[in-house]
Enzyme design. Structure first.
Site, short mmCIF file in Angstrom:
data_model
loop_
_atom_site.label_atom_id
_atom_site.label_comp_id
_atom_site.label_asym_id
_atom_site.label_seq_id
_atom_site.Cartn_x
_atom_site.Cartn_y
_atom_site.Cartn_z
N LYS A 103 31.27 80.05 7.35
CA LYS A 103 32.87 80.17 7.40
C LYS A 103 33.61 79.78 6.05
O LYS A 103 34.62 80.30 5.82
CB LYS A 103 33.35 79.40 8.53
CG LYS A 103 32.77 79.49 9.88
CD LYS A 103 33.40 78.67 10.57
CE LYS A 103 32.78 78.95 12.02
NZ LYS A 103 33.15 77.71 13.01
N GLY A 104 32.91 78.91 5.27
CA GLY A 104 33.49 78.31 4.11
C GLY A 104 34.28 79.32 3.25
O GLY A 104 35.13 79.08 2.43
N ASP A 118 25.83 73.59 -3.87
CA ASP A 118 25.56 72.18 -4.31
C ASP A 118 24.12 72.19 -4.37
O ASP A 118 23.54 72.18 -5.42
CB ASP A 118 25.84 71.11 -3.10
CG ASP A 118 25.56 71.71 -1.69
OD1 ASP A 118 24.60 72.34 -1.41
OD2 ASP A 118 26.31 71.07 -0.69
N PHE A 160 31.72 64.38 -1.37
CA PHE A 160 32.08 65.19 -0.26
C PHE A 160 33.38 65.57 -0.20
O PHE A 160 34.34 64.94 -0.35
CB PHE A 160 31.88 64.44 1.05
CG PHE A 160 31.97 65.20 2.24
CD1 PHE A 160 30.87 65.77 2.70
CD2 PHE A 160 32.95 65.28 2.98
CE1 PHE A 160 30.94 66.64 3.75
CE2 PHE A 160 33.13 65.90 4.10
CZ PHE A 160 31.87 66.62 4.70
N VAL A 161 33.70 66.73 -0.18
CA VAL A 161 34.89 67.73 -0.60
C VAL A 161 35.34 68.48 0.73
O VAL A 161 34.63 69.14 1.40
CB VAL A 161 35.19 68.35 -1.85
CG1 VAL A 161 35.01 67.54 -3.31
CG2 VAL A 161 34.17 69.68 -2.02
N ASP A 200 35.19 72.16 5.16
CA ASP A 200 35.53 71.29 6.44
C ASP A 200 34.57 70.07 6.55
O ASP A 200 33.55 69.93 5.96
CB ASP A 200 35.24 72.14 7.64
CG ASP A 200 33.86 72.07 8.01
OD1 ASP A 200 33.46 71.99 9.11
OD2 ASP A 200 33.00 72.58 7.14
N GLU A 214 30.86 82.67 -2.47
CA GLU A 214 30.60 81.32 -1.80
C GLU A 214 32.04 80.54 -1.98
O GLU A 214 32.54 80.70 -3.24
CB GLU A 214 29.51 80.76 -2.51
CG GLU A 214 28.24 81.28 -1.73
CD GLU A 214 27.89 80.36 -0.50
OE1 GLU A 214 28.92 79.91 -0.06
OE2 GLU A 214 26.78 80.42 -0.15
N ASP A 215 32.14 79.47 -1.09
CA ASP A 215 32.97 78.53 -1.46
C ASP A 215 32.30 77.50 -2.40
O ASP A 215 33.13 76.86 -3.24
CB ASP A 215 33.37 77.81 -0.20
CG ASP A 215 32.31 77.21 0.74
OD1 ASP A 215 31.25 77.81 0.44
OD2 ASP A 215 32.78 76.59 1.79
N ARG A 253 39.76 72.80 6.73
CA ARG A 253 39.50 74.15 6.08
C ARG A 253 40.67 74.82 5.67
O ARG A 253 40.80 75.34 4.67
CB ARG A 253 38.86 75.17 7.05
CG ARG A 253 37.44 74.78 7.39
CD ARG A 253 36.73 75.97 8.24
NE ARG A 253 35.55 75.96 8.80
CZ ARG A 253 34.41 75.76 8.01
NH1 ARG A 253 34.36 76.10 6.84
NH2 ARG A 253 33.21 75.63 8.84
#
Length: 183
Positions: free
Chosen positions: A47-48, A107, A156-157, A163, A103-104, A169
């Site tokens: 969903k990102g 990592d 962590f963003v 989200d 992609e969002d 989001r």
């Protein structure tokens, strides 16, 4: 959503809406040049990537088809098990197509590496990657990324598609989540 509406939930704003939109416009210009004369399919990873894909495609000065995939690679908690499962597959046949995975964030690279391998097995003309964010310090599997919006620290963003428990989001910025929210 404006970050003022979640007062205290963000520790730091890493990227403003203006910075994100400016970089997406630059990336769209690069993509347009690189795919000149080619039939381009943008493949968003749900969903990102919804926000990134929507805004990137609006910045493109050319036609580009869109399709979506949803994949899952979760084990316990927030750590990947290394086992990837397709939750929603493509609707489009990618045989002989130029596919740009949108992609969002990247990592570890584990899931994306699996996805690229899966897509290449379907006979496309090319498979390349575009991401808004990349965490170089978190990389476990090298992934060749053609278009990177921003390299960010291994934190962590949330925001702009990213989200925590399906919240944040729709933030117009990218920021680090305050520890009191997730502890």
């Amino acid at each position: 959503m404006d970050p003022r509406h979640i007062d205290g939930d963000l520790e730091t704003i890493l990227l403003t809406e203006e910075e994100i939109q400016g970089r997406l416009a630059e990336m769209a210009a690069e993509i347009s040049r690189d795919y000149e004369g080619k039939d381009l399919l943008l493949l968003g990873v749900l969903k990102g990537a919804v926000m990134v894909m929507a805004d990137l495609s609006r910045h493109l000065p050319r036609h580009a088809e869109q399709d979506w995939m949803a994949i899952s690679s979760y084990g316990s908690g927030t750590r990947s098990s290394g086992v990837v499962r397709i939750v929603k597959d493509l609707d489009t046949d990618i045989l002989d197509r130029h596919v740009l995975v949108v992609e969002d964030i990247i990592d570890t690279g584990l899931t994306l590496s699996w996805l690229v391998s899966n897509l290449r097995s379907r006979g496309p003309a090319s498979v390349e990657i575009c991401t808004l964010l990349r965490k170089p310090e978190a990389e476990k599997t090298p992934v060749d990324v053609n278009y990177v919006g921003f390299d960010i620290p291994n934190a962590f963003v949330v925001g702009y598609g990213l989200d925590f428990n399906e919240k944040y989001r729709n933030l117009r910025v990218v920021g680090t989540l305050a520890p009191h929210v997730y502890t």
